[in-house]
Design an enzyme around this catalytic site. Structure first.
Site, PDB file in Angstrom:
ATOM      1  N   GLU A  95      56.143  87.875  64.087  1.00  0.00           N
ATOM      2  CA  GLU A  95      56.017  87.026  65.283  1.00  0.00           C
ATOM      3  C   GLU A  95      55.834  87.849  66.550  1.00  0.00           C
ATOM      4  O   GLU A  95      55.066  87.485  67.444  1.00  0.00           O
ATOM      5  CB  GLU A  95      57.230  86.101  65.407  1.00  0.00           C
ATOM      6  CG  GLU A  95      57.516  85.245  64.183  1.00  0.00           C
ATOM      7  CD  GLU A  95      56.294  84.527  63.648  1.00  0.00           C
ATOM      8  OE1 GLU A  95      55.428  84.102  64.445  1.00  0.00           O
ATOM      9  OE2 GLU A  95      56.181  84.400  62.411  1.00  0.00           O
TER      10      GLU A  95
ATOM     11  N   HIS B 207      52.353  89.019  67.137  1.00  0.00           N
ATOM     12  CA  HIS B 207      51.491  87.977  67.701  1.00  0.00           C
ATOM     13  C   HIS B 207      51.534  87.934  69.231  1.00  0.00           C
ATOM     14  O   HIS B 207      50.632  87.351  69.841  1.00  0.00           O
ATOM     15  CB  HIS B 207      51.932  86.608  67.190  1.00  0.00           C
ATOM     16  CG  HIS B 207      51.337  86.214  65.878  1.00  0.00           C
ATOM     17  ND1 HIS B 207      49.983  86.221  65.622  1.00  0.00           N
ATOM     18  CD2 HIS B 207      51.928  85.749  64.743  1.00  0.00           C
ATOM     19  CE1 HIS B 207      49.757  85.783  64.393  1.00  0.00           C
ATOM     20  NE2 HIS B 207      50.922  85.498  63.838  1.00  0.00           N
TER      21      HIS B 207
ATOM     22  N   GLY C  60      57.896  79.445  58.342  1.00  0.00           N
ATOM     23  CA  GLY C  60      58.844  80.553  58.385  1.00  0.00           C
ATOM     24  C   GLY C  60      59.269  80.782  59.818  1.00  0.00           C
ATOM     25  O   GLY C  60      60.444  80.917  60.130  1.00  0.00           O
ATOM     26  N   ALA C  61      58.278  80.808  60.714  1.00  0.00           N
ATOM     27  CA  ALA C  61      58.532  80.970  62.142  1.00  0.00           C
ATOM     28  C   ALA C  61      57.241  80.648  62.866  1.00  0.00           C
ATOM     29  O   ALA C  61      56.178  80.486  62.264  1.00  0.00           O
ATOM     30  CB  ALA C  61      58.999  82.387  62.460  1.00  0.00           C
ATOM     31  N   MET C  62      57.324  80.562  64.207  1.00  0.00           N
ATOM     32  CA  MET C  62      56.143  80.282  65.016  1.00  0.00           C
ATOM     33  C   MET C  62      56.188  81.122  66.276  1.00  0.00           C
ATOM     34  O   MET C  62      57.202  81.156  66.978  1.00  0.00           O
ATOM     35  CB  MET C  62      56.078  78.787  65.363  1.00  0.00           C
ATOM     36  CG  MET C  62      54.895  78.419  66.231  1.00  0.00           C
ATOM     37  SD  MET C  62      53.323  78.780  65.397  1.00  0.00           S
ATOM     38  CE  MET C  62      52.299  79.146  66.814  1.00  0.00           C
TER      39      MET C  62
ATOM     40  N   ASN D  97      55.424  81.150  69.348  1.00  0.00           N
ATOM     41  CA  ASN D  97      55.306  80.620  70.696  1.00  0.00           C
ATOM     42  C   ASN D  97      55.635  81.703  71.721  1.00  0.00           C
ATOM     43  O   ASN D  97      56.653  82.388  71.607  1.00  0.00           O
ATOM     44  CB  ASN D  97      56.259  79.437  70.886  1.00  0.00           C
ATOM     45  CG  ASN D  97      56.208  78.482  69.723  1.00  0.00           C
ATOM     46  OD1 ASN D  97      55.187  77.907  69.415  1.00  0.00           O
ATOM     47  ND2 ASN D  97      57.340  78.336  69.045  1.00  0.00           N
TER      48      ASN D  97
END
Length: 975
Positions: free
Chosen positions: A398, A401, A361-363, A365
């Site tokens: 995200e 995170h 879905g997404a990361m 980073n």
């Protein structure tokens, strides 16, 4: 990582043997590299390594050691002898195919590391990289700060454990630092893992993007590194890239805080290229690295903002305004988390980039978050209410995170749940802050709690946290990216926050983040800080320590069903299993007894909280003739059962005035009853009776719960005579809802005002059509036909597209399918393409479905990131299910090798294709499939295969025991 769609990785193809021409390219690149080394790479003290041919001959050591082996290079965990301090990495991706038909990248990297324990061995991760030899070896070692380094004895690649092994002629000294330098080459493949390529078309011209997905173990595919989350370091990155492209990375481009990245144009042996250097990152884990080279453009926040936010995407998408919603919400959500965590965002910028090909879905980073296009781009005219919620939720996940995961990181992957469960939980808080009208926090019960109950009620489930030595190999790590990690993790943290109170929870969390910033932790570190917050909060009492309470939810799988007997006041708990006869092979030190917080009400009045700390206890206030409802607002992670008298009182209340029961708990009553019936704790007819009042229900959550649970009945009975009786019964329940939305939308011309009403309008149409309501079928086919007659003007409301496309294509034939396929291929909006991809799976024409299945193996027709979704969609169609199962069995070797034995979404493929299995024949086929493909393997779907077998056995029992009773009940209710 973005939920969902739990982040997938694929195993790439082994690199092709490199020819002489490729070696010449690396020699040319060394000219540029020498310039970079003179700026920021320590000079070797024993002479610079010369570039020679790429090593392609296996070492006699490589991957031939029989297992088991006690050699360090045959173990999957790095030894505790070395600790990286910083890296200098320069990479040059080629965005055009070379003469060998490959896309490649070349690079050099150096890592400064400190020796923690004396050793004569260096192990550094490397996967699918070919190395340029340095003085006969893969690497060059020098000492730093006057230290003399031992010479290299031998080097080789240990493919099984993905190491570059460097044996030394002497010992590295404790406390001293060294510099390890390497040059290498890799394939910029389309496998969606490591440093890979994504492709799209713009004005008929193919464009190539070089991008990354490192989590969990693919940074080693981009450059040699100590690729474990606890091996944090600082990264100095430089990208060499074609002129006219933009390079992005975690850090800000070196130079002023530029609108565009600052690049330097250079010439490398006739290649006109650009070079972009980036500021050093914060101390961080390798899996959070990201770099992208593309022709994308962007929109940004004003220069006056202290944090630069940029939304990057294809030029066409940005020009169409598809990034504006994400831009409008990113900074407010970021500010919310700064306040929530009581900690400033530590970076200068946050780039968000939408990629045409991305398996997750997404990361998250750090500083450069990568997304699927559907998770970042929103089109005001074409995207749905659900698309908007998805974009907001994924962005929030995200950004959460950036602190919880990035600033403070779990020590090892066995505690992945802490990263992902926490981000999932607080993502709802972030969205609630920027979209307060959505009541998004309530929807967490449907989206996370109810969803994960289904998996966690299996004997083949697993605890949130496992011992480190149980999670070693990359495929074992990949298996952890499942609904237990994300959704159960979120549910138990939500429960913890509920019984501590949010202010106490946040107080402990803030102290935890402050103490462990830029370092690694285990989950017990969080428990300690939460306990400190409890101890310093006057008047707060909990029945035991945070550790003692929560370890019962973390270290043992599953959850309890709490039974309340209102006749006696007795309450009890028991490990809930969908199949009570399935053996539980995993022992628990707590004997499957939990400390359960029970918030409850009596006759509509809140009664506060009671703790159940053992298997059976007495709570006299629950001895009553009034109706009792426990787990108020589903704040706890458990199911609730009652004595027969209380069940009947609850059913009576639903039928007389359902609004006396909170809307979340109306959804809970339905979900609990149906699942208790599947576990043979209550009768199936009692569960069905919870739906009788639905003809009066207008709220979304109870309807969604009912549809989800009745979906199981459809799966079990849509090939039997029970199906017709079910349709007849449900048609009577949904018809008033269908008419309600027809009225409040002025005959479907307006859009309902509230977020959840828009969802329930789609439910009304979807269920009405699937139960055969002719007015619904006529409506959806008319809308679709109008679109076919004028493809440039789609009359279908965006919120209703998925269900309209599906029902119209199901009612139609080849003409409808081919039109849908044409619009799918022509769509420039990913969310619209997704809806069409689903709709195409609904046709009842077998040869169309078989053709569609074949398309999933052709990336020019269905992108690799979408292939497993399309197959699962087809398997959801009663006509398509056997076709999809035959397709999987016939093509397993190819699917596994080319589409990802290590893919994080691969388990969903097995689950999706087998979810309808309910016969002995299907069970035997599944067991045979497992046996026949044991040599090929199942990768991250290994656990899913076991769960599919367990679920099929439970389905067989359930159908045998309930088919006749369900048929009688449905007939009696519609007589």
């Amino acid at each position: 990582m973005g939920k969902g769609f739990y982040i997938s990785k694929t195993l790439g193809i082994v690199l092709t043997v490199v020819g002489v021409a490729a070696a010449a390219t690396i020699i040319a690149l060394s000219v540029v590299y020498s310039q970079e080394k003179s700026k920021n790479v320590p000079k070797p003290t024993d002479g610079a390594g010369t570039t020679a041919q790429v090593s392609t001959t296996p070492s006699p050591h490589a991957s031939t050691t029989p297992t088991p082996s006690n050699e360090p290079w045959d173990k999957y965990r790095l030894p505790d002898t070395l600790e990286p301090e910083y890296y200098n990495v320069t990479l040059w991706p080629r965005l055009q195919m070379d003469e060998h038909g490959m896309y490649i990248f070349t690079g050099e990297s150096g890592v400064a590391f400190r020796c923690v324990k004396e050793t004569d061995l260096i192990l550094i991760h490397s996967n699918k990289l070919n190395f340029t030899m340095q003085e006969g070896h893969h690497a060059q070692l020098t000492g730093m700060d006057g230290t003399t380094a031992p010479t290299i004895n031998s080097t080789w690649l240990q493919e099984k454990t993905q190491y570059l092994v460097i044996q030394l002629n002497g010992k590295l000294q404790t406390g001293k630092s060294y510099w390890l330098y390497m040059e290498f080459r890799g394939e910029l493949s389309d496998d969606l893992g490591g440093f890979y390529r994504s492709e799209y078309y713009e004005n008929g011209e193919k464009k190539v993007v070089a991008t990354t997905q490192m989590q969990p173990t693919d940074a080693r595919k981009a450059f040699p590194c100590f690729d474990e989350p606890a091996m944090k370091a600082i990264f100095h990155l430089t990208l060499i890239h074609p002129r006219g492209t933009v390079a992005l990375a975690n850090g800000m481009e070196i130079g002023k805080l530029a609108i565009l990245p600052e690049t330097v144009n250079i010439n490398v042996d006739g290649h006109e290229v650009s070079r972009t250097r980036f500021e050093p990152t914060e101390k961080m884990s390798t899996y959070l690295l990201a770099f992208v080279v593309s022709e994308f453009t962007f929109i940004r926040t004003p220069p006056s903002d202290e944090v630069l936010i940029r939304i990057w995407a294809r030029k066409e998408a940005i020009a169409a305004g598809q990034g504006e919603y994400a831009l409008s919400k990113t900074l407010p959500i970021l500010k919310f988390f700064e306040k929530y965590y009581n900690s400033p965002y530590p970076l200068k910028k946050s780039d968000q980039i939408a990629l045409p090909d991305f398996s997750a879905g997404a990361m998250e980073n750090w500083g450069l978050i990568t997304y699927r296009e559907t998770a970042l781009l929103y089109d005001r005219n074409m995207s749905s209410n659900g698309d908007k919620e998805w974009v907001a939720t994924v962005i929030s996940h995200e950004l959460a995170h950036m602190w919880f995961g990035n600033l403070v990181t779990m020590r090892w992957w066995n505690d992945l749940w802490l990263n992902e469960g926490f981000a999932t939980y607080v993502s709802y808080l972030g969205v609630n802050d920027v979209e307060p009208d959505w009541t998004i926090k309530d929807l967490m019960v449907l989206n996370e709690v109810h969803k994960v109950f289904a998996v966690d009620a299996l004997a083949s489930s697993h605890p949130l946290s496992s011992p480190e030595d149980e999670i070693m190999r990359p495929e074992q790590i990949n298996e952890l990216f499942d609904s237990i990690t994300y959704s159960k993790g979120a549910a138990v943290l939500r429960m913890l926050s509920e019984f501590l109170s949010e202010p106490v929870f946040v107080k402990g969390l803030s102290a935890y983040l402050k103490q462990f910033a830029y370092s690694n932790t285990v989950y017990t570190d969080l428990w300690k800080h939460l306990q400190d917050a409890v101890d310093t909060t006057p008047g707060l009492q909990i029945p035991s320590s945070v550790t003692e309470i929560m370890n019962r939810w973390i270290l043992q799988m599953g959850f309890p069903v709490v039974t309340i007997n209102t006749a006696s006041g007795q309450i009890s708990q028991k490990h809930f299993l969908l199949d009570p006869d399935s053996p539980v092979d995993r022992p628990s030190q707590y004997n499957y007894v939990w400390f359960v917080p029970i918030k409850w009400m009596k006759n509509g009045m809140d009664q506060g909280q009671h703790w159940l700390l053992e298997e059976t206890a007495q709570n006299d206030p629950m001895k009553t003739n009034d109706w009792v409802l426990a787990n108020l607002n589903v704040s706890g992670y458990y199911r609730v059962n009652y004595d027969e008298g209380n069940w009947q009182r609850l059913l009576t209340q639903l039928s007389t005035d359902h609004t006396m029961i909170p809307v979340i708990n109306r959804a809970q009553i339905i979900d609990d009853a149906f699942n208790l019936a599947r576990a043979k704790i209550v009768s199936t007819t009692l569960a069905l009776s919870t739906t009788k009042y639905l003809s009066e229900e207008k709220d979304y959550m109870p309807w969604e719960s009912a549809i989800d649970n009745l979906g199981y009945f459809f799966l079990m009975f849509d090939r039997t005579e029970v199906y017709g009786a079910m349709q007849n019964y449900l048609k009577g329940k949904v018809s008033p809802l269908f008419e309600h939305f027809k009225d409040i939308t002025s005959n479907w011309t307006n859009i309902p005002t509230s977020h959840t009403e828009q969802y329930n309008q789609e439910n009304a149409i979807s269920l009405a059509c699937s139960t055969g309501l002719k007015e619904c079928t006529d409506l959806t086919t008319r809308w679709y036909r109008e679109w076919m007659q004028n493809p440039d003007s789609n009359p279908i409301n965006s919120n209703l597209k998925s269900t309209v496309y599906c029902n119209a294509i199901a009612a139609g034939g080849v003409e409808e399918w081919d039109f849908g396929w044409m619009m799918f291929k022509n769509s420039t909006i990913a969310a619209e393409a997704d809806k069409l991809m689903y709709g195409l799976s609904c046709t009842k024409v077998p040869w169309l479905l078989n053709r569609y299945l074949d398309y999933t193996l052709d990336p020019t027709k269905i992108r690799k990131q979408d292939a497993t979704f399309a197959i699962v969609y087809i398997a959801g169609n009663v006509v398509g299910q056997p076709l999809a199962w035959d397709f999987i069995r016939a093509n397993w070797d190819y699917i596994f090798s080319d589409y990802g034995g290590g893919s994080l979404s691969f388990g969903r493929l097995i689950t999706g294709v087998t979810k309808r299995f309910s016969t002995e024949f299907e069970l035997k086929q599944l067991q045979q499939f497992k046996e026949e493909n044991a040599q090929v393997g199942f990768g991250s779907a290994t656990m899913a295969v076991e769960q599919a077998i367990e679920t099929t056995k439970a389905n067989i029992k359930w159908v045998n025991e309930n088919k006749e009773e369900v048929m009688k009940w449905l007939i009696s209710e519609t007589a």
